[in-house]
Design a protein around this motif. Structure first.
Motif, PDB file in Angstrom:
ATOM      1  N   SER A 166       0.820  -1.219   0.000  1.00  0.00           N
ATOM      2  CA  SER A 166       0.000   0.000   0.000  1.00  0.00           C
ATOM      3  C   SER A 166       0.851   1.265   0.000  1.00  0.00           C
ATOM      4  CB  SER A 166      -0.939  -0.003   1.212  1.00  0.00           C
ATOM      5  OG  SER A 166      -0.222   0.197   2.417  1.00  0.00           O
ATOM      6  N   TYR A 167       2.118   1.153   0.409  1.00  0.00           N
ATOM      7  CA  TYR A 167       3.028   2.296   0.370  1.00  0.00           C
ATOM      8  C   TYR A 167       4.047   2.174  -0.763  1.00  0.00           C
ATOM      9  CZ  TYR A 167       1.106   3.910   4.761  1.00  0.00           C
ATOM     10  OH  TYR A 167       0.251   4.387   5.740  1.00  0.00           O
ATOM     11  N   GLY A 168       3.763   1.269  -1.710  1.00  0.00           N
ATOM     12  CA  GLY A 168       4.587   1.164  -2.899  1.00  0.00           C
ATOM     13  C   GLY A 168       5.809   0.287  -2.757  1.00  0.00           C
ATOM     14  N   GLY A 169       5.939  -0.407  -1.644  1.00  0.00           N
ATOM     15  CA  GLY A 169       7.107  -1.253  -1.423  1.00  0.00           C
ATOM     16  C   GLY A 169       6.741  -2.724  -1.400  1.00  0.00           C
ATOM     17  N   THR A 170       7.669  -3.530  -0.972  1.00  0.00           N
ATOM     18  CA  THR A 170       7.446  -4.959  -0.844  1.00  0.00           C
ATOM     19  C   THR A 170       7.973  -5.424   0.514  1.00  0.00           C
ATOM     20  OG1 THR A 170       9.566  -5.505  -1.864  1.00  0.00           O
ATOM     21  CG2 THR A 170       7.654  -5.378  -3.325  1.00  0.00           C
ATOM     22  N   ALA A 171       7.453  -6.546   0.963  1.00  0.00           N
ATOM     23  CA  ALA A 171       7.914  -7.138   2.220  1.00  0.00           C
ATOM     24  C   ALA A 171       8.337  -8.570   1.954  1.00  0.00           C
ATOM     25  CB  ALA A 171       6.812  -7.103   3.273  1.00  0.00           C
ATOM     26  N   GLU A 172       9.550  -8.897   2.345  1.00  0.00           N
ATOM     27  CA  GLU A 172      10.031 -10.270   2.274  1.00  0.00           C
ATOM     28  C   GLU A 172      10.061 -10.837   3.687  1.00  0.00           C
ATOM     29  OE1 GLU A 172      13.753 -10.525   0.288  1.00  0.00           O
ATOM     30  OE2 GLU A 172      12.990  -9.665  -1.602  1.00  0.00           O
ATOM     31  N   ILE A 173       9.377 -11.944   3.889  1.00  0.00           N
ATOM     32  CA  ILE A 173       9.213 -12.511   5.231  1.00  0.00           C
ATOM     33  C   ILE A 173       9.989 -13.817   5.332  1.00  0.00           C
ATOM     34  CG2 ILE A 173       7.556 -13.381   6.923  1.00  0.00           C
ATOM     35  CD1 ILE A 173       5.471 -11.555   5.462  1.00  0.00           C
ATOM     36  N   THR A 174      10.826 -13.898   6.330  1.00  0.00           N
ATOM     37  CA  THR A 174      11.600 -15.107   6.617  1.00  0.00           C
ATOM     38  C   THR A 174      11.210 -15.615   8.001  1.00  0.00           C
ATOM     39  OG1 THR A 174      13.457 -14.253   5.327  1.00  0.00           O
ATOM     40  CG2 THR A 174      13.909 -16.090   6.832  1.00  0.00           C
ATOM     41  N   MET A 175      10.857 -16.885   8.094  1.00  0.00           N
ATOM     42  CA  MET A 175      10.541 -17.476   9.391  1.00  0.00           C
ATOM     43  C   MET A 175      11.846 -17.967  10.017  1.00  0.00           C
ATOM     44  SD  MET A 175       7.400 -16.827   9.590  1.00  0.00           S
ATOM     45  CE  MET A 175       7.132 -17.591  11.199  1.00  0.00           C
ATOM     46  N   LEU A 176      12.186 -17.423  11.167  1.00  0.00           N
ATOM     47  CA  LEU A 176      13.436 -17.757  11.846  1.00  0.00           C
ATOM     48  C   LEU A 176      13.300 -18.983  12.720  1.00  0.00           C
ATOM     49  CD1 LEU A 176      14.400 -14.131  12.905  1.00  0.00           C
ATOM     50  CD2 LEU A 176      15.094 -15.365  10.845  1.00  0.00           C
ATOM     51  N   SER A 177      12.119 -19.253  13.213  1.00  0.00           N
ATOM     52  CA  SER A 177      11.849 -20.455  14.012  1.00  0.00           C
ATOM     53  C   SER A 177      10.375 -20.787  13.897  1.00  0.00           C
ATOM     54  CB  SER A 177      12.229 -20.234  15.485  1.00  0.00           C
ATOM     55  OG  SER A 177      11.471 -19.176  16.047  1.00  0.00           O
ATOM     56  N   GLU A 178      10.068 -22.066  13.991  1.00  0.00           N
ATOM     57  CA  GLU A 178       8.676 -22.527  13.915  1.00  0.00           C
ATOM     58  C   GLU A 178       8.515 -23.700  14.873  1.00  0.00           C
ATOM     59  OE1 GLU A 178       7.010 -21.901   9.547  1.00  0.00           O
ATOM     60  OE2 GLU A 178       9.044 -22.741   9.461  1.00  0.00           O
ATOM     61  N   VAL A 179       8.208 -23.384  16.118  1.00  0.00           N
ATOM     62  CA  VAL A 179       8.109 -24.392  17.173  1.00  0.00           C
ATOM     63  C   VAL A 179       6.682 -24.412  17.714  1.00  0.00           C
ATOM     64  CG1 VAL A 179       8.956 -25.113  19.433  1.00  0.00           C
ATOM     65  CG2 VAL A 179      10.532 -24.083  17.786  1.00  0.00           C
ATOM     66  N   PRO A 180       6.030 -25.564  17.742  1.00  0.00           N
ATOM     67  CA  PRO A 180       4.648 -25.636  18.231  1.00  0.00           C
ATOM     68  C   PRO A 180       4.569 -25.495  19.742  1.00  0.00           C
ATOM     69  CG  PRO A 180       5.469 -27.828  17.776  1.00  0.00           C
ATOM     70  CD  PRO A 180       6.547 -26.878  17.323  1.00  0.00           C
ATOM     71  N   PRO A 181       3.365 -25.357  20.306  1.00  0.00           N
ATOM     72  CA  PRO A 181       3.221 -25.386  21.756  1.00  0.00           C
ATOM     73  C   PRO A 181       3.684 -26.743  22.296  1.00  0.00           C
ATOM     74  CG  PRO A 181       1.183 -24.657  20.702  1.00  0.00           C
ATOM     75  CD  PRO A 181       2.068 -25.181  19.618  1.00  0.00           C
ATOM     76  N   LEU A 182       4.247 -26.736  23.479  1.00  0.00           N
ATOM     77  CA  LEU A 182       4.661 -27.985  24.118  1.00  0.00           C
ATOM     78  C   LEU A 182       3.489 -28.542  24.909  1.00  0.00           C
ATOM     79  CD1 LEU A 182       6.632 -30.164  24.951  1.00  0.00           C
ATOM     80  CD2 LEU A 182       7.552 -28.615  26.682  1.00  0.00           C
ATOM     81  N   ILE A 183       2.896 -29.595  24.374  1.00  0.00           N
ATOM     82  CA  ILE A 183       1.755 -30.246  25.012  1.00  0.00           C
ATOM     83  C   ILE A 183       2.164 -31.661  25.373  1.00  0.00           C
ATOM     84  CG2 ILE A 183      -0.644 -30.958  24.746  1.00  0.00           C
ATOM     85  CD1 ILE A 183      -0.941 -28.730  22.645  1.00  0.00           C
ATOM     86  N   CYS A 184       2.228 -31.936  26.660  1.00  0.00           N
ATOM     87  CA  CYS A 184       2.643 -33.256  27.123  1.00  0.00           C
ATOM     88  C   CYS A 184       1.477 -34.232  27.070  1.00  0.00           C
ATOM     89  CB  CYS A 184       3.177 -33.168  28.556  1.00  0.00           C
ATOM     90  SG  CYS A 184       4.644 -32.127  28.725  1.00  0.00           S
ATOM     91  N   ASP A 185       1.780 -35.486  26.778  1.00  0.00           N
ATOM     92  CA  ASP A 185       0.759 -36.520  26.737  1.00  0.00           C
ATOM     93  C   ASP A 185       0.269 -36.789  28.165  1.00  0.00           C
ATOM     94  OD1 ASP A 185       0.153 -39.688  26.928  1.00  0.00           O
ATOM     95  OD2 ASP A 185      -0.363 -38.939  24.946  1.00  0.00           O
ATOM     96  N   PRO A 186      -1.025 -36.618  28.444  1.00  0.00           N
ATOM     97  CA  PRO A 186      -1.518 -36.741  29.823  1.00  0.00           C
ATOM     98  C   PRO A 186      -1.281 -38.113  30.442  1.00  0.00           C
ATOM     99  CG  PRO A 186      -3.154 -35.638  28.452  1.00  0.00           C
ATOM    100  CD  PRO A 186      -2.094 -36.169  27.526  1.00  0.00           C
ATOM    101  N   LYS A 187      -1.591 -39.166  29.707  1.00  0.00           N
ATOM    102  CA  LYS A 187      -1.439 -40.517  30.248  1.00  0.00           C
ATOM    103  C   LYS A 187       0.025 -40.840  30.526  1.00  0.00           C
ATOM    104  CE  LYS A 187      -2.516 -45.376  29.191  1.00  0.00           C
ATOM    105  NZ  LYS A 187      -1.123 -45.862  29.215  1.00  0.00           N
ATOM    106  N   LEU A 188       0.879 -40.497  29.571  1.00  0.00           N
ATOM    107  CA  LEU A 188       2.305 -40.770  29.729  1.00  0.00           C
ATOM    108  C   LEU A 188       2.879 -39.973  30.898  1.00  0.00           C
ATOM    109  CD1 LEU A 188       4.807 -42.189  28.410  1.00  0.00           C
ATOM    110  CD2 LEU A 188       5.188 -40.033  27.183  1.00  0.00           C
ATOM    111  N   THR A 189       2.478 -38.712  31.008  1.00  0.00           N
ATOM    112  CA  THR A 189       2.986 -37.867  32.093  1.00  0.00           C
ATOM    113  C   THR A 189       2.576 -38.415  33.453  1.00  0.00           C
ATOM    114  OG1 THR A 189       2.932 -35.927  30.657  1.00  0.00           O
ATOM    115  CG2 THR A 189       2.978 -35.535  33.035  1.00  0.00           C
ATOM    116  N   ASP A 190       1.320 -38.811  33.593  1.00  0.00           N
ATOM    117  CA  ASP A 190       0.872 -39.391  34.861  1.00  0.00           C
ATOM    118  C   ASP A 190       1.622 -40.678  35.178  1.00  0.00           C
ATOM    119  OD1 ASP A 190      -0.912 -37.337  35.257  1.00  0.00           O
ATOM    120  OD2 ASP A 190      -2.640 -38.415  34.466  1.00  0.00           O
ATOM    121  N   GLU A 191       1.954 -41.428  34.142  1.00  0.00           N
ATOM    122  CA  GLU A 191       2.706 -42.667  34.347  1.00  0.00           C
ATOM    123  C   GLU A 191       4.108 -42.362  34.880  1.00  0.00           C
ATOM    124  OE1 GLU A 191       3.863 -46.769  31.880  1.00  0.00           O
ATOM    125  OE2 GLU A 191       2.720 -45.165  30.893  1.00  0.00           O
ATOM    126  N   PHE A 192       4.779 -41.404  34.276  1.00  0.00           N
ATOM    127  CA  PHE A 192       6.127 -41.051  34.749  1.00  0.00           C
ATOM    128  C   PHE A 192       6.090 -40.449  36.153  1.00  0.00           C
ATOM    129  CE2 PHE A 192       7.549 -40.718  30.107  1.00  0.00           C
ATOM    130  CZ  PHE A 192       8.239 -41.922  30.162  1.00  0.00           C
TER     131      PHE A 192
END
Length: 389
Positions: A279-305
């Motif tokens: 919209s301002y006549g330019g361009t944007a180049e986007i680089t993803m530096l990291s892509e890490v999902p949320p850390l969700i622990c397995d409930p059954k396995l966690t209770d076992e440990f």
């Protein structure tokens, strides 16, 4: 084997390994000294370590189900002011997050499991990982087959925690997101002399409007019941006061404890940056530096440990459930692919030594945790393989 009693016997060795890694701190993916030391110790303990990308792996046992035990081993690019006699002398690297403990504790667990290999009812696979701090290590080792040959069925990792807390607390989450996702991004806006702005496209102007537009995403597009954070922590552009530059750069992170909110924020960040620049006549180049999902622990396995850890009757051990943090952890890339558990082990001091937290140059960690981590790793592995044939 009573793993805790054996870990007490090996405490001095665990501490020596920790201090060696601490003093020779390295950062990023390429950790030549740390990697060589880990491989040397694993070989000394009777295992056959192998390269796995920039990391190290080894296995022991006799077929059957496979449990992965993971330790990261990279430091942070910062000076150390802990006052410890084994502090890293370079002034440029420091183990202020405790990964030196993780590597040392997994080495001791490997030694004990090797001593008890004939009693194992499955296979233990070890993962010594670089580059957790910049979220590249797990991805690198996954791409190089850490979860295959033999195929991993479940995974376990511990992380030491500094601060004003006694040794013995173990913190976990068996009912939700334990740590947030993190998506690092870099936006480069490409556009003369400052006296002739009409003859150029000003990337700093574009960058300012991109920044404001990103703020609006958080204010108006994200469900307020979801925990989400978007931060632009770096804005660079220009070399002189009277020159309109060719390029300006924004760098930032997006964090969330919700998969759908994360996907929305990442998608909208890209759309808003691109369209605002246009919209301002330019361009944007986007680089993803990291892509890490949320850390969700397995409930059954966690209770076992957790159940196995309670069986050990280690003095002073106390569970602390329901922990969630807005920080991020690239073990999440493992947990996204196989059932996994991640826990914190307290390694703090109730006195003045505990006044600094992780990533502070003055942080100190309590080596009293050194027998606890290895014994829990070894016992949980042994029991899980026994009960999950």
């Amino acid at each position: 084997m009573n793993y805790y009693e054996r870990a007490l016997e090996l405490k001095d060795e665990t501490i020596a390994n920790r201090r060696h890694i601490h003093k020779n701190a390295e950062t990023g993916l390429d950790l030549p000294k740390t990697k060589a030391y880990v491989m040397e110790k694993l070989t000394e303990y009777g295992l056959e370590p192998k390269d796995c990308g920039y990391g190290v792996t080894a296995t022991l046992g006799k077929g059957g189900k496979v449990l992965l035990l993971r330790a990261d081993m990279d430091a942070l690019p910062m000076p150390e002011e802990s006052g410890e006699p084994f502090a890293c002398p370079t002034g440029k690297e420091a183990h202020t997050c405790g990964h030196d403990f993780h590597a040392a504790m997994l080495l001791t667990a490997a030694k004990m499991l090797k001593e008890n290999e004939s009693e194992l009812e499955g296979t233990v696979k070890f993962m010594f990982q670089p580059a957790e701090e910049n979220f590249l290590g797990s991805k690198n080792m996954i791409e190089n087959g850490i979860l295959e040959n033999p195929k991993v069925d479940a995974a376990l990792a511990y992380h030491v925690a500094a601060g004003k807390m006694p040794v013995g607390i173990y913190m976990y989450n068996d009912n939700g997101t334990m740590m947030y996702s993190v998506d690092g991004f870099q936006i480069d806006r490409k556009g003369s002399h400052g006296a002739y702005p009409q003859n150029s496209i000003d990337p700093i102007n574009i960058g300012v409007h991109v920044y404001l537009a990103l703020e609006a995403i958080m204010a108006r597009e994200i469900n307020p019941t979801k925990a989400c954070v978007m931060t632009v922590g770096q804005f660079q552009g220009g070399t002189a006061e009277n020159i309109i530059p060719d390029v300006a750069t924004l760098k930032g992170t997006i964090r969330s404890n919700d998969k759908q909110a994360r996907e929305l924020m990442v998608r909208r960040m890209k759309e808003v940056a691109t369209k605002t620049a246009e919209s301002y006549g330019g361009t944007a180049e986007i680089t993803m530096l990291s892509e890490v999902p949320p850390l969700i622990c397995d409930p059954k396995l966690t209770d076992e440990f957790v159940g196995y850890m309670k069986e050990m009757n280690i003095p002073g051990m106390m569970p602390y459930p329901g922990v969630s943090a807005s920080a991020s952890e690239d073990f999440a890339s493992i947990a996204e692919k196989v059932p996994s558990t991640f826990m914190y082990l307290s390694a703090g001091y109730p006195d003045e030594r505990g006044q600094y937290g992780a990533h502070n140059p003055k942080v100190q960690f309590n080596e009293g945790v050194c027998p606890i981590g290895p014994s829990c790793l070894a016992y949980c592995a042994t029991q899980w393989l026994k009960n999950n044939k």
